[in-house]
Design a protein around this motif. Structure first.
Motif, PDB file in Angstrom:
ATOM      1  N   ILE A  15      -3.132   1.876   2.872  1.00  0.00           N
ATOM      2  CA  ILE A  15      -3.371   1.064   1.674  1.00  0.00           C
ATOM      3  C   ILE A  15      -4.879   0.887   1.530  1.00  0.00           C
ATOM      4  CG2 ILE A  15      -2.967  -1.151   0.553  1.00  0.00           C
ATOM      5  CD1 ILE A  15      -0.346  -1.369   2.066  1.00  0.00           C
ATOM      6  N   ASP A  19      -6.220  -2.254  -3.067  1.00  0.00           N
ATOM      7  CA  ASP A  19      -4.997  -1.647  -3.598  1.00  0.00           C
ATOM      8  C   ASP A  19      -3.793  -2.381  -2.999  1.00  0.00           C
ATOM      9  OD1 ASP A  19      -3.183   0.097  -4.807  1.00  0.00           O
ATOM     10  OD2 ASP A  19      -4.302   1.886  -4.246  1.00  0.00           O
ATOM     11  N   SER A  20      -2.590  -2.075  -3.489  1.00  0.00           N
ATOM     12  CA  SER A  20      -1.416  -2.740  -2.940  1.00  0.00           C
ATOM     13  C   SER A  20      -0.356  -1.747  -2.476  1.00  0.00           C
ATOM     14  CB  SER A  20      -0.814  -3.687  -3.983  1.00  0.00           C
ATOM     15  OG  SER A  20      -0.548  -2.972  -5.170  1.00  0.00           O
ATOM     16  N   ARG A  23      -1.440   5.064  -0.075  1.00  0.00           N
ATOM     17  CA  ARG A  23      -1.870   6.308  -0.724  1.00  0.00           C
ATOM     18  C   ARG A  23      -2.206   7.315   0.368  1.00  0.00           C
ATOM     19  NH1 ARG A  23      -0.745   4.612  -6.009  1.00  0.00           N
ATOM     20  NH2 ARG A  23      -1.648   2.573  -6.298  1.00  0.00           N
ATOM     21  N   TYR A  34      -4.008   9.923  -5.470  1.00  0.00           N
ATOM     22  CA  TYR A  34      -2.968   9.172  -6.176  1.00  0.00           C
ATOM     23  C   TYR A  34      -1.898  10.138  -6.669  1.00  0.00           C
ATOM     24  CZ  TYR A  34      -6.454   5.471  -6.201  1.00  0.00           C
ATOM     25  OH  TYR A  34      -7.380   4.539  -5.821  1.00  0.00           O
TER      26      TYR A  34
ATOM     27  N   GLU B  73       2.826   3.870 -11.812  1.00  0.00           N
ATOM     28  CA  GLU B  73       3.069   4.314 -10.438  1.00  0.00           C
ATOM     29  C   GLU B  73       4.402   5.055 -10.338  1.00  0.00           C
ATOM     30  OE1 GLU B  73       1.010   3.966  -7.973  1.00  0.00           O
ATOM     31  OE2 GLU B  73      -0.206   2.163  -8.304  1.00  0.00           O
ATOM     32  N   GLU B  88      -1.020  -8.154 -11.639  1.00  0.00           N
ATOM     33  CA  GLU B  88      -2.169  -7.824 -10.785  1.00  0.00           C
ATOM     34  C   GLU B  88      -3.494  -8.267 -11.400  1.00  0.00           C
ATOM     35  OE1 GLU B  88      -0.325  -3.721  -8.791  1.00  0.00           O
ATOM     36  OE2 GLU B  88      -2.163  -3.621  -9.973  1.00  0.00           O
ATOM     37  N   GLU B 129      -9.000  -7.447  -9.863  1.00  0.00           N
ATOM     38  CA  GLU B 129      -9.706  -6.488 -10.724  1.00  0.00           C
ATOM     39  C   GLU B 129     -10.326  -7.154 -11.952  1.00  0.00           C
ATOM     40  OE1 GLU B 129      -7.059  -3.251 -11.613  1.00  0.00           O
ATOM     41  OE2 GLU B 129      -6.747  -2.786  -9.506  1.00  0.00           O
TER      42      GLU B 129
END
Lengths: 181, 181
Positions: A15, A19-20, A23, A34, B73, B88, B129
């Motif tokens: 991770i 990010d959550s 990857r 990604y 995603e 987020e 973010e």
């Protein structure tokens, strides 16, 4: 994914900071790889009261029928993709109409985007990915030999809407198919 | 892409048999690496006559305002992606409404998919973010400080539609920006 496409070193699932989700991250150059859903773009091609279907000459679903559709390519729009797929699979020229369906298929990370379209002439023929291309009236649709569920759902909605005289854009989800037996 | 993510050997650009476009093909294991457009999913979040914007804390467009949106995603639907991005970026809970806009941006191989959504409560705050999250009335929208063109076009359409009392789904293309100067 096992190796970094940038430098060739092994990647590991991590991770990244901020990010959550895990990857594929390169242990050497640090590139984060990604992976994102793909769009399948296609159309329901109309000629008078018939629609055009293609019998697949490729896997998956060799020998089954589908509307012209395929993976959207970089550098094109959704409807340019639908036009290209129709030309590739059916050597057919069309004029794209309204957006008709958007199906989320999260278990395979795909989004189907289907337009209505008008066939411009009858000079069509199987492309390299098709065994046969035909115009079908509603009563002749090979319901038991359709290749993909989004195609089946879209055609069911399409003929119901046509009967009702009111085409409605559909946004929906397709869950995984029920296990056989 | 320089190396095969499957085996680590160098890749070369080639048109595979039966294909029409060059792909990155591995010289060792033969894997064909397709690259496809990405979807950006997001929403216009409404609270009474105001909408929610986020001031970006990341590049690109650090410090400029946007609606909650980001790359879809794997494993989620378009509107699950919009809900996740809103959580987020703004720590905000929403109920997704109708699809509002689909923009093709072929020069960067992206498709923007934007929904309308209702904010469920006022307990929102900047996510990692975002520098700031605020509700804006139409006359306070920072038009000169918006981060992305699809956001600007969508908000222009949104307020025009709201004035007309008739929200219409928009399907459009965004060409490359004109060169500066």
């Amino acid at each position: 994914m096992k190796f970094c496409s940038n430098c060739g070193a092994p990647v590991a699932l991590k991770i990244p900071a901020g990010d959550s989700l895990p990857r594929h991250v390169c242990g050497a150059c640090g590139t984060i790889h990604y992976q994102n859903p793909k769009m399948v773009v296609g159309c329901i091609v109309e000629w008078e009261d018939r629609i055009l279907l293609c019998k697949r000459a490729i896997e998956p679903r060799y020998g089954l029928w589908t509307v012209p559709a395929g993976f959207m390519e970089n550098g094109e729009t959704t409807y340019q993709g639908a036009v290209r797929e129709t030309l590739e699979e059916a050597n057919a020229r069309i004029e794209i109409g309204p957006l008709y369906a958007l199906y989320n298929i999260p278990h395979i990370s795909q989004v189907y985007i289907l337009f209505r379209a008008q066939l411009l002439d009858l000079d069509f023929s199987p492309g390299i990915e098709s065994l046969e291309v035909r115009l079908f009236e509603e009563q002749d649709i090979p319901w038991d030999e359709l290749a993909f569920r989004p195609v089946r759902f879209t055609l069911q909605n399409y003929f119901a809407d046509r009967k009702a005289g009111n085409f409605q854009f559909r946004l929906g989800d397709l869950p995984p198919p029920a296990p056989a037996g």
